[in-house]
Scaffold this motif. Structure first.
Motif, short mmCIF file in Angstrom:
data_model
loop_
_atom_site.label_atom_id
_atom_site.label_comp_id
_atom_site.label_asym_id
_atom_site.label_seq_id
_atom_site.Cartn_x
_atom_site.Cartn_y
_atom_site.Cartn_z
N ARG A 62 75.49 23.70 39.78
CA ARG A 62 76.87 23.42 39.36
C ARG A 62 77.35 24.39 38.29
O ARG A 62 78.49 24.32 37.84
CB ARG A 62 76.97 21.98 38.81
CG ARG A 62 76.60 20.90 39.81
CD ARG A 62 77.38 20.94 41.11
NE ARG A 62 78.79 20.70 40.99
CZ ARG A 62 79.38 19.51 41.06
NH1 ARG A 62 78.66 18.44 41.24
NH2 ARG A 62 80.68 19.40 40.94
N THR A 67 83.28 25.78 38.37
CA THR A 67 83.11 24.66 37.45
C THR A 67 83.84 24.90 36.14
O THR A 67 84.44 23.99 35.58
CB THR A 67 81.61 24.41 37.17
OG1 THR A 67 80.98 24.02 38.39
CG2 THR A 67 81.41 23.33 36.12
N GLU A 73 88.30 20.90 36.83
CA GLU A 73 87.04 21.21 37.52
C GLU A 73 85.85 20.87 36.64
O GLU A 73 84.87 20.29 37.10
CB GLU A 73 87.00 22.69 37.92
CG GLU A 73 87.94 23.07 39.03
CD GLU A 73 87.57 22.47 40.38
OE1 GLU A 73 86.39 22.11 40.61
OE2 GLU A 73 88.48 22.35 41.22
N VAL A 77 82.88 17.64 37.15
CA VAL A 77 81.42 17.75 37.15
C VAL A 77 80.81 16.77 36.14
O VAL A 77 79.87 16.03 36.46
CB VAL A 77 80.97 19.20 36.85
CG1 VAL A 77 79.47 19.28 36.62
CG2 VAL A 77 81.39 20.12 37.99
#
Length: 88
Positions: A62, A67, A73, A77
């Motif tokens: 990730r 990310t 974004e 996560v």
């Protein structure tokens, strides 16, 4: 995509790594983090601070440019890790 709004702690922390974001400017979900001063060194520091603050560990897969592209974004996560119980 997450439906959980990010907490004030996330926004405060993120803003501290965005030197080009004026204090009076809204932290829009789609704001470009790199355009507002998030560089590679700041990204690493931000990641460590977020992991510590939220008690999660972001998996290597990730750790992508996507990310760290926008606040949304990045929060997606962190929120996903919180929801799945992927605490550190």
């Amino acid at each position: 995509m997450t439906t959980t709004p990010w907490p004030g702690q996330f926004e405060t922390m993120l803003r501290s790594y965005l030197p080009l974001l004026r204090p009076d400017k809204l932290l829009d979900a789609e704001l470009s983090l790199t355009d507002h001063g998030l560089d590679s060194l700041a990204t690493v520091s931000l990641l460590l601070d977020l992991e510590d603050a939220f008690g999660v560990t972001v998996p290597d897969d990730r750790l992508t440019m996507t990310t760290f592209a926008t606040p949304q974004e990045l929060w997606n996560v962190i929120d996903e890790l919180l929801m799945t119980g992927s605490a550190s």
